[in-house]
Design a protein around this motif. Structure first.
Motif: not given
Length: 400
Positions: A270, A223, A274, A255-256
């Motif tokens: 992105p 992350n 999104e 999805k990020d």
């Protein structure tokens, strides 16, 4: 006995793309969330090829090359789909074996389990035609040691053919192609770290997803908001990506979106779709999205001056923040553009089980899932423009 048949017109110049990934027929198990699917056109080869094909467009379709090994059980309707792409595809038929098949099982947070159901038949560098050996870009999904072997063998074979005068003479042949490596998930383990570093120093792009990168270093995931994870990126960049240390670490985060780094630059993009809790998600199945992302990225590395690249320049060129970012990327400004292509391509792949469907509009334009690739590039960059104007630091940044 294996019989090879080439589909699609022969390329009259250098091939843009070749993938070492395997063709597979997929069985997909979604658990209790929805019915399972059998016999889907899949494997990393199919998804990487369609990603590259989306970026190449109909005009350059034949510059996308791959090999499909089929057995006695190969469904004819799958061949029809492959032929509809008009890529430079070589079908190798062997009726004494079964087509490679695999099972894909999905759990929480898009975690995927994978296993082969029939014996696999992987591609080796010696199997490539001379035209394929001289492709501008190569995509690999493999272990670190196999990645090292493939890169070294391709460069060795290219050198031998050049000395013998056996190379495409219609245009200049680059000294070195782009190598894009996708580490195989099963070997993203702490025991593989040194091999990972060694392979990364030979390729131009290394791209694990956030779970695989975490597993490689004994963590549950990765992350960017975590300082330890940012330090991990620095460790990889210090070790070096590419022969000159100027390659890219592209971390795919579902999805990020994606987070990509060089020694001096950082860019977040992105996802095309999104997450929006107020709307029904257009995402049906993430299978193959990462492969298509990297196939499109590879094609995009040599595609910047074609129509989709011009759309990016015309849309984002009005943003001073984007212009400053491109200036800072210098001669590597094709990398952010290629990452945009990759993001848009992955957006097509997640909309259905299997590959997106190609068709032709009434006015003769090529459509995928009912829309044009270049049009989606336009829509995506318009959204990106807004983000760049409102909070440019989210998108671009320098590595201190």
């Amino acid at each position: 006995m294996t019989e090879a048949i080439a589909y699609g017109e022969a390329s009259d110049g250098l091939l843009d793309f070749f993938t070492f990934a395997m063709f597979i027929l997929d069985d997909i198990d979604f658990g209790d969330s929805r019915p399972s699917v059998k016999n889907a056109l899949g494997g990393a080869a199919s998804f990487a090829a369609v990603g590259a094909r989306l970026v190449a467009g109909r005009t350059h379709a034949r510059s996308v090359s791959w090999i499909v090994d089929v057995g006695s059980d190969f469904p004819p309707e799958v061949l029809d789909v492959i032929k509809s792409w008009n890529t430079n595809c070589v079908i190798r038929e062997d009726k004494t074996r079964l087509t490679t098949r695999a099972w894909n099982g999905y759990g929480l947070n898009e975690k995927r389990d994978f296993k082969y159901l029939t014996p696999k038949l992987r591609l080796e560098p010696y199997m490539l035609s001379e035209a394929q050996v001289f492709a501008r870009t190569f995509h690999m999904v493999c272990s670190a040691t196999r990645c090292i072997f493939i890169v070294q063998e391709i460069l060795k074979i290219r050198g031998e053919l050049k000395r013998e005068g056996k190379y495409p003479k219609s245009e200049p042949v680059p000294e070195r192609p782009f190598f894009i490596w996708e580490p195989v998930p099963d070997l993203c383990t702490p025991e593989e770290q040194e091999n990972f570093f060694a392979a990364s120093r030979l390729v131009d792009v290394v791209s694990p997803n956030e779970l695989e990168l975490g597993m490689m270093f004994g963590r549950p995931g990765w992350n960017e908001g975590n300082q330890d994870d940012r330090d991990l990126v620095q460790r990889i960049l210090r070790s070096g990506i590419g022969p000159e240390g100027e390659g890219v670490l592209a971390i795919r985060a579902g999805k990020d979106g994606s987070y990509s780094y060089t020694r001096t630059q950082r860019i977040w993009l992105p996802a095309y779709h999104e997450p929006d809790p107020s709307k029904a998600s257009p995402v049906t199945d993430p299978t193959g999205a990462g492969n298509s992302f990297l196939g499109a990225l590879a094609q995009g590395m040599v595609n910047a001056n074609r129509e989709p690249g011009k759309v990016i320049e015309s849309t984002l060129g009005a943003s001073e923040n984007w212009r400053k970012s491109m200036d800072s990327w210098g001669k590597y400004k094709y990398i952010p553009m290629a990452l945009i292509f990759a993001t848009v391509a992955a957006g097509f792949v997640v909309e259905q089980i299997g590959v997106p469907q190609v068709s032709v509009s009434k006015d003769g334009k090529e459509l995928w899932n009912g829309t044009g690739f270049t049009e989606r590039v336009r829509l995506y960059t318009q959204r990106l423009y807004k983000t760049l104007e409102e909070s440019p630091q989210r998108i671009n940044g320098s590595i201190d």
